[in-house]
Design a protein around this motif. Structure first.
Motif, PDB file in Angstrom:
ATOM      1  N   ARG A  24       0.820  -1.204   0.000  1.00 50.36           N
ATOM      2  CA  ARG A  24       0.000   0.000   0.000  1.00 50.36           C
ATOM      3  C   ARG A  24       0.855   1.255   0.000  1.00 50.36           C
ATOM      4  NH1 ARG A  24      -3.358  -2.041   4.767  1.00 50.36           N
ATOM      5  NH2 ARG A  24      -1.948  -0.616   5.775  1.00 50.36           N
ATOM      6  N   SER A  25       0.329   2.277  -0.663  1.00 51.56           N
ATOM      7  CA  SER A  25       0.975   3.581  -0.660  1.00 51.56           C
ATOM      8  C   SER A  25       0.471   4.388   0.531  1.00 51.56           C
ATOM      9  CB  SER A  25       0.650   4.292  -1.968  1.00 51.56           C
ATOM     10  OG  SER A  25      -0.755   4.411  -2.101  1.00 51.56           O
ATOM     11  N   SER A  26       0.809   5.640   0.560  1.00 54.45           N
ATOM     12  CA  SER A  26       0.397   6.525   1.648  1.00 54.45           C
ATOM     13  C   SER A  26      -1.118   6.543   1.808  1.00 54.45           C
ATOM     14  CB  SER A  26       0.893   7.943   1.344  1.00 54.45           C
ATOM     15  OG  SER A  26       0.293   8.873   2.207  1.00 54.45           O
ATOM     16  N   TRP A  27      -1.572   6.604   3.045  1.00 56.33           N
ATOM     17  CA  TRP A  27      -3.008   6.610   3.331  1.00 56.33           C
ATOM     18  C   TRP A  27      -3.708   7.780   2.666  1.00 56.33           C
ATOM     19  CZ3 TRP A  27      -5.253  10.793   5.519  1.00 56.33           C
ATOM     20  CH2 TRP A  27      -4.412  11.706   6.144  1.00 56.33           C
ATOM     21  N   SER A  28      -2.993   8.878   2.410  1.00 57.56           N
ATOM     22  CA  SER A  28      -3.628  10.068   1.839  1.00 57.56           C
ATOM     23  C   SER A  28      -4.039   9.882   0.382  1.00 57.56           C
ATOM     24  CB  SER A  28      -2.698  11.277   1.973  1.00 57.56           C
ATOM     25  OG  SER A  28      -1.509  11.064   1.243  1.00 57.56           O
ATOM     26  N   HIS A  29      -3.611   8.788  -0.231  1.00 58.32           N
ATOM     27  CA  HIS A  29      -3.949   8.509  -1.632  1.00 58.32           C
ATOM     28  C   HIS A  29      -4.721   7.212  -1.795  1.00 58.32           C
ATOM     29  CE1 HIS A  29      -1.444  11.806  -2.812  1.00 58.32           C
ATOM     30  NE2 HIS A  29      -0.412  11.275  -2.184  1.00 58.32           N
ATOM     31  N   ARG A  30      -5.245   6.652  -0.677  1.00 55.20           N
ATOM     32  CA  ARG A  30      -5.895   5.341  -0.744  1.00 55.20           C
ATOM     33  C   ARG A  30      -7.384   5.423  -0.454  1.00 55.20           C
ATOM     34  NH1 ARG A  30      -1.901   2.952   3.076  1.00 55.20           N
ATOM     35  NH2 ARG A  30      -3.644   3.136   4.496  1.00 55.20           N
ATOM     36  N   MET A  31      -8.135   4.575  -1.139  1.00 53.36           N
ATOM     37  CA  MET A  31      -9.538   4.314  -0.817  1.00 53.36           C
ATOM     38  C   MET A  31      -9.643   2.819  -0.598  1.00 53.36           C
ATOM     39  SD  MET A  31     -11.484   6.658  -3.670  1.00 53.36           S
ATOM     40  CE  MET A  31     -13.125   6.328  -3.049  1.00 53.36           C
ATOM     41  N   GLY A  32     -10.318   2.426   0.464  1.00 50.22           N
ATOM     42  CA  GLY A  32     -10.470   1.002   0.717  1.00 50.22           C
ATOM     43  C   GLY A  32     -10.427   0.712   2.190  1.00 50.22           C
ATOM     44  N   PRO A  33     -10.393  -0.520   2.548  1.00 51.37           N
ATOM     45  CA  PRO A  33     -10.095  -1.681   1.706  1.00 51.37           C
ATOM     46  C   PRO A  33     -11.339  -2.214   1.000  1.00 51.37           C
ATOM     47  CG  PRO A  33     -10.347  -2.394   3.964  1.00 51.37           C
ATOM     48  CD  PRO A  33     -10.503  -0.892   3.969  1.00 51.37           C
ATOM     49  N   TYR A  34     -11.087  -2.965  -0.047  1.00 56.80           N
ATOM     50  CA  TYR A  34     -12.117  -3.648  -0.825  1.00 56.80           C
ATOM     51  C   TYR A  34     -11.770  -5.132  -0.872  1.00 56.80           C
ATOM     52  CZ  TYR A  34     -13.370   1.030  -2.252  1.00 56.80           C
ATOM     53  OH  TYR A  34     -13.760   2.345  -2.236  1.00 56.80           O
ATOM     54  N   ALA A  40     -12.190  -2.598  -5.908  1.00 58.92           N
ATOM     55  CA  ALA A  40     -11.253  -1.489  -5.720  1.00 58.92           C
ATOM     56  C   ALA A  40     -11.154  -0.650  -6.984  1.00 58.92           C
ATOM     57  CB  ALA A  40      -9.876  -2.017  -5.322  1.00 58.92           C
ATOM     58  N   HIS A  41     -11.169  -1.297  -8.129  1.00 59.22           N
ATOM     59  CA  HIS A  41     -11.081  -0.576  -9.398  1.00 59.22           C
ATOM     60  C   HIS A  41     -12.289   0.348  -9.588  1.00 59.22           C
ATOM     61  CE1 HIS A  41      -9.513   0.221 -13.339  1.00 59.22           C
ATOM     62  NE2 HIS A  41     -10.699  -0.031 -13.860  1.00 59.22           N
ATOM     63  N   GLY A  42     -13.438  -0.029  -9.055  1.00 58.38           N
ATOM     64  CA  GLY A  42     -14.644   0.777  -9.164  1.00 58.38           C
ATOM     65  C   GLY A  42     -14.850   1.726  -7.986  1.00 58.38           C
ATOM     66  N   ALA A  43     -13.809   2.000  -7.210  1.00 58.34           N
ATOM     67  CA  ALA A  43     -13.927   2.800  -5.992  1.00 58.34           C
ATOM     68  C   ALA A  43     -14.506   4.188  -6.253  1.00 58.34           C
ATOM     69  CB  ALA A  43     -12.567   2.926  -5.312  1.00 58.34           C
ATOM     70  N   LEU A  44     -14.046   4.875  -7.278  1.00 56.11           N
ATOM     71  CA  LEU A  44     -14.537   6.229  -7.535  1.00 56.11           C
ATOM     72  C   LEU A  44     -15.999   6.221  -7.955  1.00 56.11           C
ATOM     73  CD1 LEU A  44     -11.479   7.859  -9.340  1.00 56.11           C
ATOM     74  CD2 LEU A  44     -12.198   8.099  -6.957  1.00 56.11           C
ATOM     75  N   ASP A  45     -16.398   5.248  -8.768  1.00 52.09           N
ATOM     76  CA  ASP A  45     -17.804   5.134  -9.160  1.00 52.09           C
ATOM     77  C   ASP A  45     -18.685   4.832  -7.947  1.00 52.09           C
ATOM     78  OD1 ASP A  45     -17.251   5.629 -11.830  1.00 52.09           O
ATOM     79  OD2 ASP A  45     -17.056   3.504 -12.321  1.00 52.09           O
ATOM     80  N   SER A  46     -18.221   3.933  -7.093  1.00 55.03           N
ATOM     81  CA  SER A  46     -18.979   3.595  -5.884  1.00 55.03           C
ATOM     82  C   SER A  46     -19.135   4.812  -4.982  1.00 55.03           C
ATOM     83  CB  SER A  46     -18.282   2.486  -5.098  1.00 55.03           C
ATOM     84  OG  SER A  46     -18.247   1.299  -5.836  1.00 55.03           O
ATOM     85  N   ALA A  47     -18.061   5.571  -4.809  1.00 60.34           N
ATOM     86  CA  ALA A  47     -18.110   6.761  -3.958  1.00 60.34           C
ATOM     87  C   ALA A  47     -19.058   7.803  -4.550  1.00 60.34           C
ATOM     88  CB  ALA A  47     -16.713   7.347  -3.786  1.00 60.34           C
ATOM     89  N   GLN A  48     -19.007   7.988  -5.855  1.00 58.93           N
ATOM     90  CA  GLN A  48     -19.895   8.951  -6.496  1.00 58.93           C
ATOM     91  C   GLN A  48     -21.357   8.541  -6.319  1.00 58.93           C
ATOM     92  OE1 GLN A  48     -19.235   9.608 -10.672  1.00 58.93           O
ATOM     93  NE2 GLN A  48     -20.907  11.058 -10.831  1.00 58.93           N
ATOM     94  N   HIS A  49     -21.654   7.272  -6.533  1.00 60.42           N
ATOM     95  CA  HIS A  49     -23.019   6.778  -6.380  1.00 60.42           C
ATOM     96  C   HIS A  49     -23.503   6.959  -4.938  1.00 60.42           C
ATOM     97  CE1 HIS A  49     -26.541   4.264  -6.895  1.00 60.42           C
ATOM     98  NE2 HIS A  49     -26.163   3.584  -5.831  1.00 60.42           N
TER      99      HIS A  49
END
Length: 65
Positions: A24-34, A40-49
């Protein structure tokens, strides 16, 4: 002793890449866990919905007497 924890996946908002729990990279650039790479690949779509749904609920709530 081996680690038998299930693999978790994270979406890196800076790179747009999916990362596994062990790199994992820095927490400031992460969404998850999935639970899956696909989720995880659909994280931005899920967040928008989810945000749109919350906004509708807030609008409905504000409209009540």
């Amino acid at each position: 002793m081996s680690d038998t924890s299930p693999v978790q996946y994270w979406y890196n908002t800076k790179t747009g890449e999916v990362e596994e729990s062990r790199d994992r990279s820095s927490w400031s650039h992460r969404m998850g866990p999935y639970p899956t790479r696909e989720a995880a690949h659909g994280a931005l779509d899920s967040a928008q919905h989810r945000n749109e749904e919350w906004e509708r609920e807030d609008t409905d709530w504000r409209g009540r007497d």
